[in-house]
Design a protein around this motif. Structure first.
Motif, PDB file in Angstrom:
ATOM      1  N   ASP A   1      49.985  42.533  31.382  1.00 13.65           N
ATOM      2  CA  ASP A   1      50.400  41.185  31.779  1.00 13.65           C
ATOM      3  C   ASP A   1      50.386  41.104  33.305  1.00 13.65           C
ATOM      4  OD1 ASP A   1      50.849  40.276  29.170  1.00 13.65           O
ATOM      5  OD2 ASP A   1      52.867  41.131  29.148  1.00 13.65           O
ATOM      6  N   ILE A   2      49.666  40.117  33.828  1.00 14.18           N
ATOM      7  CA  ILE A   2      49.523  39.983  35.278  1.00 14.18           C
ATOM      8  C   ILE A   2      49.835  38.552  35.685  1.00 14.18           C
ATOM      9  CG2 ILE A   2      47.939  40.151  37.249  1.00 14.18           C
ATOM     10  CD1 ILE A   2      46.355  42.225  35.707  1.00 14.18           C
ATOM     11  N   SER A   3      50.617  38.395  36.732  1.00 15.54           N
ATOM     12  CA  SER A   3      50.896  37.081  37.299  1.00 15.54           C
ATOM     13  C   SER A   3      49.960  36.861  38.480  1.00 15.54           C
ATOM     14  CB  SER A   3      52.349  36.986  37.763  1.00 15.54           C
ATOM     15  OG  SER A   3      52.563  35.772  38.445  1.00 15.54           O
ATOM     16  N   TYR A   4      49.245  35.744  38.465  1.00 18.89           N
ATOM     17  CA  TYR A   4      48.270  35.464  39.520  1.00 18.89           C
ATOM     18  C   TYR A   4      48.820  34.524  40.595  1.00 18.89           C
ATOM     19  CZ  TYR A   4      44.882  37.913  36.672  1.00 18.89           C
ATOM     20  OH  TYR A   4      44.211  38.885  35.960  1.00 18.89           O
ATOM     21  N   HIS A   5      50.115  34.258  40.576  1.00 16.06           N
ATOM     22  CA  HIS A   5      50.825  33.580  41.662  1.00 16.06           C
ATOM     23  C   HIS A   5      50.125  32.315  42.161  1.00 16.06           C
ATOM     24  CE1 HIS A   5      53.535  36.978  41.858  1.00 16.06           C
ATOM     25  NE2 HIS A   5      52.505  37.811  42.014  1.00 16.06           N
ATOM     26  N   GLY A   6      50.158  31.266  41.340  1.00 14.74           N
ATOM     27  CA  GLY A   6      49.653  29.971  41.773  1.00 14.74           C
ATOM     28  C   GLY A   6      48.213  29.695  41.410  1.00 14.74           C
ATOM     29  N   LEU A   7      47.467  30.722  40.972  1.00 16.19           N
ATOM     30  CA  LEU A   7      46.080  30.519  40.565  1.00 16.19           C
ATOM     31  C   LEU A   7      46.081  30.144  39.088  1.00 16.19           C
ATOM     32  CD1 LEU A   7      43.172  30.726  41.674  1.00 16.19           C
ATOM     33  CD2 LEU A   7      43.129  33.082  40.874  1.00 16.19           C
ATOM     34  N   VAL A   8      45.749  28.888  38.803  1.00 16.98           N
ATOM     35  CA  VAL A   8      45.827  28.410  37.418  1.00 16.98           C
ATOM     36  C   VAL A   8      44.731  29.064  36.590  1.00 16.98           C
ATOM     37  CG1 VAL A   8      46.842  26.215  38.103  1.00 16.98           C
ATOM     38  CG2 VAL A   8      44.358  26.423  37.910  1.00 16.98           C
ATOM     39  N   PRO A   9      44.965  29.258  35.283  1.00 18.88           N
ATOM     40  CA  PRO A   9      44.005  29.962  34.429  1.00 18.88           C
ATOM     41  C   PRO A   9      42.589  29.383  34.459  1.00 18.88           C
ATOM     42  CG  PRO A   9      46.098  29.735  33.287  1.00 18.88           C
ATOM     43  CD  PRO A   9      46.219  28.958  34.562  1.00 18.88           C
TER      44      PRO A   9
ATOM     45  N   ARG B   1      41.948  38.478  48.368  1.00 22.13           N
ATOM     46  CA  ARG B   1      42.864  38.195  47.256  1.00 22.13           C
ATOM     47  C   ARG B   1      42.100  37.617  46.067  1.00 22.13           C
ATOM     48  NH1 ARG B   1      45.671  33.994  44.936  1.00 22.13           N
ATOM     49  NH2 ARG B   1      47.568  34.668  43.825  1.00 22.13           N
ATOM     50  N   THR B   2      41.128  36.736  46.331  1.00 28.04           N
ATOM     51  CA  THR B   2      40.338  36.157  45.239  1.00 28.04           C
ATOM     52  C   THR B   2      39.593  37.246  44.476  1.00 28.04           C
ATOM     53  OG1 THR B   2      40.054  34.053  46.396  1.00 28.04           O
ATOM     54  CG2 THR B   2      38.443  34.581  44.689  1.00 28.04           C
ATOM     55  N   GLU B   3      38.987  38.180  45.211  1.00 25.02           N
ATOM     56  CA  GLU B   3      38.269  39.273  44.546  1.00 25.02           C
ATOM     57  C   GLU B   3      39.218  40.148  43.739  1.00 25.02           C
ATOM     58  OE1 GLU B   3      34.609  39.731  47.798  1.00 25.02           O
ATOM     59  OE2 GLU B   3      36.361  41.069  47.868  1.00 25.02           O
ATOM     60  N   ALA B   4      40.427  40.375  44.269  1.00 27.75           N
ATOM     61  CA  ALA B   4      41.414  41.173  43.539  1.00 27.75           C
ATOM     62  C   ALA B   4      41.775  40.497  42.223  1.00 27.75           C
ATOM     63  CB  ALA B   4      42.658  41.384  44.398  1.00 27.75           C
TER      64      ALA B   4
ATOM     65  N   PRO C   1      41.124  48.443  38.512  1.00 33.27           N
ATOM     66  CA  PRO C   1      40.407  47.926  39.678  1.00 33.27           C
ATOM     67  C   PRO C   1      40.729  48.718  40.938  1.00 33.27           C
ATOM     68  CG  PRO C   1      42.300  46.552  39.224  1.00 33.27           C
ATOM     69  CD  PRO C   1      42.265  47.597  38.140  1.00 33.27           C
ATOM     70  N   CYS C   2      41.678  49.665  40.823  1.00 33.60           N
ATOM     71  CA  CYS C   2      42.035  50.547  41.957  1.00 33.60           C
ATOM     72  C   CYS C   2      42.339  49.737  43.211  1.00 33.60           C
ATOM     73  CB  CYS C   2      40.923  51.566  42.218  1.00 33.60           C
ATOM     74  SG  CYS C   2      40.580  52.664  40.835  1.00 33.60           S
ATOM     75  N   ILE C   3      43.207  48.741  43.081  1.00 28.79           N
ATOM     76  CA  ILE C   3      43.515  47.859  44.209  1.00 28.79           C
ATOM     77  C   ILE C   3      44.738  48.340  44.979  1.00 28.79           C
ATOM     78  CG2 ILE C   3      44.212  45.518  44.852  1.00 28.79           C
ATOM     79  CD1 ILE C   3      42.586  44.544  42.408  1.00 28.79           C
ATOM     80  N   SER C   4      45.878  48.438  44.294  1.00 31.67           N
ATOM     81  CA  SER C   4      47.120  48.826  44.964  1.00 31.67           C
ATOM     82  C   SER C   4      47.195  50.338  45.125  1.00 31.67           C
ATOM     83  CB  SER C   4      48.321  48.345  44.142  1.00 31.67           C
ATOM     84  OG  SER C   4      48.415  49.094  42.930  1.00 31.67           O
TER      85      SER C   4
ATOM     86  N   ARG D   1      34.900  47.670  41.078  1.00 32.83           N
ATOM     87  CA  ARG D   1      34.756  47.565  42.526  1.00 32.83           C
ATOM     88  C   ARG D   1      34.243  46.185  42.891  1.00 32.83           C
ATOM     89  NH1 ARG D   1      30.706  51.756  44.722  1.00 32.83           N
ATOM     90  NH2 ARG D   1      29.589  50.044  45.719  1.00 32.83           N
ATOM     91  N   ASN D   2      34.531  45.762  44.128  1.00 31.74           N
ATOM     92  CA  ASN D   2      34.132  44.436  44.580  1.00 31.74           C
ATOM     93  C   ASN D   2      32.813  44.455  45.321  1.00 31.74           C
ATOM     94  OD1 ASN D   2      35.173  45.799  46.862  1.00 31.74           O
ATOM     95  ND2 ASN D   2      35.616  43.846  47.888  1.00 31.74           N
TER      96      ASN D   2
END
Length: 352
Positions: free
Chosen positions: A328-336, A308-311, A242-245, A266-267
């Protein structure tokens, strides 16, 4: 290349007449101007001729042969731009149904630059009417598109971009399927829009370029990621990012340098006249690139800030593309379940 373009809440449509708002057009600067024919379906200015054919796009050579009218427009540009006080003409590139040129405004002008361009267009229209015996016809569309060059190093890149225009058009015509925006590619519970080699989605092996923002590109951790990607690419993996970071962008750059196949997310959706540029162009032509955008996120002209939502949505889509090879990615509080709803919504065509 850094340029300043129109910003703000403007209609979400592609335009060949973009202008930079809040800019004083009497100011000294270097400007790249694009002017299009009123009727672009009937090219009157030139014909792109392929000078060297090749199955390798970078080896193709082409030029735009001007028509009689094209030669008149070219001469008019040279004569008029050299006569305007404070304006220095730098380069002119004629294409089949539009023209590009670069001007340097050396000092503050008495009238905005647009007035000089309007005078040039009016003279060309007058000559067009005489040549075609068309008393009321218009040669050029209203307005013009401009790009203002602000940084050192931009001018040579702009020269090269304009000089390469005929070759790029020739490549697009020789490899048309790689440069069409494909709408609504079936994916998961919805669709994706894309441009490039859609067959990359069917690859048997993927590598998801996922790098946390906390990892510096100069760090040992990043080098480990780079080595990991190189090993995957050596086994014919398609890189998905996604070329984010900054780290993900650097990995994509490395993948390009090594001519690895890349799926980039891309977003921002693709406007009707979208075409990849720079390294993306040749990568598309070689079948090494697929750009994808979720249609539900829509299109916004100019730079679109990534939320952040788009990321999270783009990361999740990358995981879905990679399947068993997903990172493996942690979405920090965003439930599946919530993330799945957001992704599903983004994969649906926008409602108008």
């Amino acid at each position: 290349m850094f340029t300043k373009q129109m910003k703000g809440n403007f209609p979400m449509r592609h335009s060949m007449n973009r202008r930079y708002h809040n800019w004083n057009y009497t100011s000294p600067a270097i400007y790249m101007i694009t002017i299009t024919q009123e009727n672009r379906r009937l090219p009157l200015l030139g014909k792109v001729i392929v000078d060297k054919h090749s199955n390798i796009p970078e080896e193709i050579l082409a030029h735009c042969e001007p028509t009689r009218l094209g030669k008149i427009v070219w001469k008019t540009w040279k004569d008029m731009m050299n006569s305007f006080p404070g304006i220095r003409p730098l380069y002119f590139q004629l294409m089949e149904e539009h023209i590009h040129f670069i001007l340097q405004v050396m000092q503050f002008l008495e009238r905005p630059l647009g007035k000089h361009i309007a005078a040039f267009k009016a003279r060309c229209t007058q000559q067009f009417r005489q040549l075609y015996n068309s008393p009321t016809g218009s040669l050029f569309a209203r307005g013009f598109q401009d790009t203002i060059l602000f940084r050192k190093g931009q001018l040579p890149r702009m020269f090269n971009y304009l000089k390469d225009n005929p070759r790029r058009l020739a490549v697009k015509r020789l490899f048309p399927d790689l440069f069409r925006v494909t709408r609504y590619i079936p994916f998961d519970t919805g669709f994706l829009n894309g441009i490039g080699n859609c067959f990359l989605l069917q690859a048997p092996y993927f590598y998801q370029a996922q790098v946390s923002r906390s990892i510096e590109v100069s760090s040992v951790d990043f080098q480990r990621k780079s080595d990991e990607m190189a090993e995957a690419v050596s086994q014919n993996a398609v890189v998905v990012s996604p070329c984010i970071s900054p780290g993900e962008k650097e990995l994509a750059k490395i993948a390009f340098q090594h001519q690895a196949p890349l799926i980039a997310l891309r977003n921002n959706d693709f406007p009707p006249l979208y075409k990849p540029s720079g390294a993306y162009f040749d990568a598309c032509a070689n079948g090494r690139l697929l750009l994808l955008a979720p249609p539900g996120l829509g299109y916004q002209m100019g730079h679109r800030k990534l939320t952040r939502t788009e990321a999270c949505i783009l990361n999740s889509i990358a995981q879905k593309i990679c399947g068993d090879f997903a990172a493996d990615i942690s979405y920090h509080g965003l439930v599946p379940a919530e993330l799945e709803k957001l992704v599903a919504s983004s994969l649906q065509p926008p409602t108008h």
